[in-house]
Design a protein around this motif. Sequence first.
Motif, PDB file in Angstrom:
ATOM      1  N   LYS A   1       9.424   6.900  15.904  1.00  0.00           N
ATOM      2  CA  LYS A   1       8.239   7.494  16.620  1.00  0.00           C
ATOM      3  C   LYS A   1       7.139   6.163  16.439  1.00  0.00           C
ATOM      4  CE  LYS A   1       7.055  11.908  18.498  1.00  0.00           C
ATOM      5  NZ  LYS A   1       7.246  13.565  18.260  1.00  0.00           N
ATOM      6  N   LYS A   2       6.165   5.953  15.305  1.00  0.00           N
ATOM      7  CA  LYS A   2       5.013   5.616  15.601  1.00  0.00           C
ATOM      8  C   LYS A   2       5.148   3.888  16.559  1.00  0.00           C
ATOM      9  CE  LYS A   2       1.315   5.377  13.113  1.00  0.00           C
ATOM     10  NZ  LYS A   2       0.152   6.984  12.808  1.00  0.00           N
TER      11      LYS A   2
ATOM     12  N   LEU B   1      13.081  12.030   7.980  1.00  0.00           N
ATOM     13  CA  LEU B   1      11.801  12.290   8.113  1.00  0.00           C
ATOM     14  C   LEU B   1      11.130  10.972   8.116  1.00  0.00           C
ATOM     15  CD1 LEU B   1      11.022  15.829   7.511  1.00  0.00           C
ATOM     16  CD2 LEU B   1      12.149  15.181   9.591  1.00  0.00           C
ATOM     17  N   ASP B   2      11.275  10.405   7.247  1.00  0.00           N
ATOM     18  CA  ASP B   2       9.993   9.511   7.627  1.00  0.00           C
ATOM     19  C   ASP B   2      10.560   8.235   8.691  1.00  0.00           C
ATOM     20  OD1 ASP B   2       7.418   7.921   6.489  1.00  0.00           O
ATOM     21  OD2 ASP B   2       9.298   6.666   4.586  1.00  0.00           O
TER      22      ASP B   2
ATOM     23  N   PHE C   1       6.835  12.068   3.915  1.00  0.00           N
ATOM     24  CA  PHE C   1       6.927  13.322   4.025  1.00  0.00           C
ATOM     25  C   PHE C   1       6.733  14.403   2.504  1.00  0.00           C
ATOM     26  CE2 PHE C   1       7.289  12.101   7.952  1.00  0.00           C
ATOM     27  CZ  PHE C   1       7.414  13.418   8.445  1.00  0.00           C
TER      28      PHE C   1
ATOM     29  N   ARG D   1       7.025  -0.603   0.644  1.00  0.00           N
ATOM     30  CA  ARG D   1       6.825   0.671   1.803  1.00  0.00           C
ATOM     31  C   ARG D   1       7.838   1.889   1.351  1.00  0.00           C
ATOM     32  NH1 ARG D   1       3.451  -2.373   6.251  1.00  0.00           N
ATOM     33  NH2 ARG D   1       1.825  -2.842   4.174  1.00  0.00           N
ATOM     34  N   GLY D   2       6.577   3.077   1.361  1.00  0.00           N
ATOM     35  CA  GLY D   2       7.724   4.187   1.573  1.00  0.00           C
ATOM     36  C   GLY D   2       9.116   4.132   0.376  1.00  0.00           C
ATOM     37  N   SER D   3       8.486   3.488  -0.335  1.00  0.00           N
ATOM     38  CA  SER D   3      10.312   4.245  -1.625  1.00  0.00           C
ATOM     39  C   SER D   3       9.348   4.913  -2.278  1.00  0.00           C
ATOM     40  CB  SER D   3      10.713   2.884  -2.315  1.00  0.00           C
ATOM     41  OG  SER D   3       9.248   2.822  -3.173  1.00  0.00           O
TER      42      SER D   3
ATOM     43  N   VAL E   1       0.730  -1.243  -0.379  1.00  0.00           N
ATOM     44  CA  VAL E   1      -0.023   0.018  -0.252  1.00  0.00           C
ATOM     45  C   VAL E   1       0.885   1.253  -0.255  1.00  0.00           C
ATOM     46  CG1 VAL E   1      -2.104  -1.323   0.829  1.00  0.00           C
ATOM     47  CG2 VAL E   1      -0.479  -0.079   3.094  1.00  0.00           C
TER      48      VAL E   1
ATOM     49  N   SER F   1       5.842  -5.188   3.026  1.00  0.00           N
ATOM     50  CA  SER F   1       6.302  -4.303   3.190  1.00  0.00           C
ATOM     51  C   SER F   1       7.774  -3.358   2.223  1.00  0.00           C
ATOM     52  CB  SER F   1       6.581  -3.415   4.250  1.00  0.00           C
ATOM     53  OG  SER F   1       6.998  -4.887   5.014  1.00  0.00           O
ATOM     54  N   SER F   2       8.575  -3.976   1.874  1.00  0.00           N
ATOM     55  CA  SER F   2       9.324  -4.034   0.891  1.00  0.00           C
ATOM     56  C   SER F   2       9.802  -2.588   0.288  1.00  0.00           C
ATOM     57  CB  SER F   2       9.570  -5.446   0.573  1.00  0.00           C
ATOM     58  OG  SER F   2       8.767  -5.534  -0.787  1.00  0.00           O
TER      59      SER F   2
ATOM     60  N   PHE G   1       8.008  17.668  12.549  1.00  0.00           N
ATOM     61  CA  PHE G   1       7.633  16.768  11.234  1.00  0.00           C
ATOM     62  C   PHE G   1       6.942  17.641  10.485  1.00  0.00           C
ATOM     63  CE2 PHE G   1       7.072  12.839  14.080  1.00  0.00           C
ATOM     64  CZ  PHE G   1       8.250  12.121  13.334  1.00  0.00           C
ATOM     65  N   TYR G   2       7.124  18.810  10.308  1.00  0.00           N
ATOM     66  CA  TYR G   2       6.543  19.832  10.031  1.00  0.00           C
ATOM     67  C   TYR G   2       7.835  21.218   9.946  1.00  0.00           C
ATOM     68  CZ  TYR G   2       3.843  24.350   9.426  1.00  0.00           C
ATOM     69  OH  TYR G   2       4.125  25.269   9.032  1.00  0.00           O
TER      70      TYR G   2
ATOM     71  N   ALA H   1       2.594  11.192  14.195  1.00  0.00           N
ATOM     72  CA  ALA H   1       3.165   9.689  14.640  1.00  0.00           C
ATOM     73  C   ALA H   1       2.610   9.295  16.504  1.00  0.00           C
ATOM     74  CB  ALA H   1       4.674   9.321  15.023  1.00  0.00           C
TER      75      ALA H   1
ATOM     76  N   ILE I   1       7.231  21.231   4.499  1.00  0.00           N
ATOM     77  CA  ILE I   1       8.047  20.281   4.071  1.00  0.00           C
ATOM     78  C   ILE I   1       6.768  19.630   5.817  1.00  0.00           C
ATOM     79  CG2 ILE I   1       9.322  20.068   5.304  1.00  0.00           C
ATOM     80  CD1 ILE I   1      10.672  17.557   3.854  1.00  0.00           C
TER      81      ILE I   1
ATOM     82  N   TYR J   1       9.799   8.960  12.076  1.00  0.00           N
ATOM     83  CA  TYR J   1       8.044   8.657  11.413  1.00  0.00           C
ATOM     84  C   TYR J   1       7.999   7.563  12.436  1.00  0.00           C
ATOM     85  CZ  TYR J   1       3.605   9.084  10.932  1.00  0.00           C
ATOM     86  OH  TYR J   1       1.670   9.101  10.603  1.00  0.00           O
ATOM     87  N   ARG J   2       9.014   6.385  11.652  1.00  0.00           N
ATOM     88  CA  ARG J   2       8.481   5.368  11.588  1.00  0.00           C
ATOM     89  C   ARG J   2       8.891   4.787  13.202  1.00  0.00           C
ATOM     90  NH1 ARG J   2       9.109   1.757   6.572  1.00  0.00           N
ATOM     91  NH2 ARG J   2       8.023   3.507   4.844  1.00  0.00           N
TER      92      ARG J   2
ATOM     93  N   ASN K   1       2.863   4.626   1.335  1.00  0.00           N
ATOM     94  CA  ASN K   1       3.340   4.796   2.265  1.00  0.00           C
ATOM     95  C   ASN K   1       2.162   6.349   2.482  1.00  0.00           C
ATOM     96  OD1 ASN K   1       4.477   5.684   4.309  1.00  0.00           O
ATOM     97  ND2 ASN K   1       6.203   5.906   3.956  1.00  0.00           N
TER      98      ASN K   1
ATOM     99  N   SER L   1       5.027   4.698  20.094  1.00  0.00           N
ATOM    100  CA  SER L   1       4.179   5.383  20.574  1.00  0.00           C
ATOM    101  C   SER L   1       2.643   3.966  20.233  1.00  0.00           C
ATOM    102  CB  SER L   1       3.117   6.550  19.940  1.00  0.00           C
ATOM    103  OG  SER L   1       2.414   6.071  18.944  1.00  0.00           O
TER     104      SER L   1
ATOM    105  N   PRO M   1      12.822  14.049   2.761  1.00  0.00           N
ATOM    106  CA  PRO M   1      11.316  13.618   3.141  1.00  0.00           C
ATOM    107  C   PRO M   1      11.781  12.031   3.567  1.00  0.00           C
ATOM    108  CG  PRO M   1      11.566  14.519   1.102  1.00  0.00           C
ATOM    109  CD  PRO M   1      13.047  14.028   1.482  1.00  0.00           C
TER     110      PRO M   1
END
Lengths: 201, 226, 199
Positions: free
Chosen positions: C171-172, C164-165, B174, C193-195, B168, C190-191, C141-142, B191, B208, C168-169, B170, C175, C161
């Motif tokens: 931190k996620k 930061l990603d 960012f 994911r994020g690309s 899926v 997932s391999s 994150f901003y 997050a 950003i 973010y991961r 992401n 939590s 980016p």
Amino acid sequence: MSAEKACALVKELHRNQGTLPPYNNDLVNEVTKEITQLIQENRNDAQESERSRGSDLLEGVSYISTIRVRHAAIQRNLRCLLAYHYNRVRSLRTMRWEFGSILPADIKANLSTAETNWFSKYSSILAKYMRSVGEDGGVNLAVDLHPPKALYIEVQCLVDYGRYELSDGSVLLLKKNSRHFLPRVECEELIRQGVFQHIVI
Amino acid sequence: MDAVNNSGEDDIDINIDDSDSEEIPLTAAEVIERMEEAWLNEKFAPEILPNKSEIVDCLLGQISYMEENLQNLSSNDFQKSLHQMEVDRLRFIITSYLRTRLEKIETYVFSIVKNEEERSENNQLLYLTDNELQFAKAYKGSLEQHFEELLRFWPGLGPDDWKKDPVVPNMSSFVFAKAKSAVEGVMLDEANDDEEALVDLQSGSQIIISYNSISQLVKNDEVCLI
Amino acid sequence: MNPDEVEFLAEKQLISIIPTFNSNVIHLISGDVGPFRASLPVRVPLWMAINLKQQRKCKIQPPDWMNIEQLEELKEEEKRSKTFVKMPSEHYMIEAKLLLNYATDDISRADEIRTIIKDIWDIRMSKIRSSVDTLVRNAGFYATVDHLTLMEINTMRPLLPHALDQVYRMKKAQSTRLPTQSTTLSLLNSSHRGSSLSS
């Protein structure tokens, strides 16, 4: 060690990025054989553990961990098989965009039968989509891949070529070291042939 | 909805099908601007965005009209090369936009087809064009057929196991974005659930930010990706 | 994003040329250009200006800001300011590059201009590097990137980016305390994911 062959399969593909190595039927078969064997061993252990249940609880527990490890190996094997086959399909996809619907013979020879089938299927799905875009019989998406640049380029002639007729009918005399300012499309063929050198400012 | 191709007049009768379906006459220059924006949004958004087929079809119409006219110009006409260059530029944006969408459709085919079917059942705005949806379904079918054939020889895998956790987009990746107008109270995805931060964006400001914080604003044309 | 594509976007900027030919208005799809009267300035898109220049059909008038005095001032301001100074053109770097390449003869003191613009670019790049560093260290994150041009933003794209990603991961994961091991098996998971697709 477990799942080593499967890993080799994936590595083989990784080493050959940008090309497509021959479909490794032998290794794929060995991996599936290993999976079958692991499954059988787990079944045997499960039966064994079932038999020993009741007689001694601790005995049963000791089977669980080996079964788990084998299960993990099975999963890893399957995952590598999937990765191998999926990534081959993706690289075939890229080649469809690069070469069009007819693959060069050396690449074609490396496909499995199933892959050959998939390729022609993808090819026709894509062609059908391209024909459907817009209202005027479609758009070829396999061209215009890069932002258009200047229509005219400056070239230097590397050999005494002689007379050369442009598409508008005008004739140029191409002498060694002469410089010309021409539409890019007119030069591309001669650049490939080594007659012209593109002068980049 | 109808993209009427004009013949040299400035206004093109095109209604961009937003929720409020008022006729907005756009000039050709504005159509091009929207196409460029759609191109960049699509390029940088992790998910596939609602299609902009009215704009694409309108521009393609303009291009074929122009190309027809160009055939009547002699190739020595220097105006011809300028027209040709403009046509090439517009073609590049359109094809690059459509290619980007196809790449997303292929990469996320299982989730995209599923989401689109849900949207269709709920009578929501569809993201794909008819042709894209057909492509997506056919592509999905081709993968399924390919793998089902293979899986017959592999023991230990349930029939649908291989696609039960499909890739899926992401959504928290960012992105760089620019506010097209002032936007108040953008909720930042930090997050974790217990912290919530709001940001106000001034018109024209560049940021950003994680995509899921602004995905709706991109679809509403309040923010564009850069 | 490919630098060619940034350049492509910049090429639609309007610029003044002095044509050496006469011609009626050209009805482009994007709007009318011209009429062209020899030695009378006219505004055209940059891509057209360069095309005409290549055919020796015009002189290009460099934009107002492309002169030593103004650029020196800009450079000083950029040095003094902690934030990024608004540039006189959204695509100053590309415009300069294209004009200095294709129309050097139309620009006075071209070499000096080239140097100053490069200086300005370098100052801004070093600011970018230090602010990126701060942002990632603070796990923010901003961030606003006001007044940065597209070309400058593009230089951050390969790294920021994604950095930061990753933050973010982490931190996620912290939590939500996701299980660290996934047992699901899938071809497509997932391999990928994020690309990011085609940046």
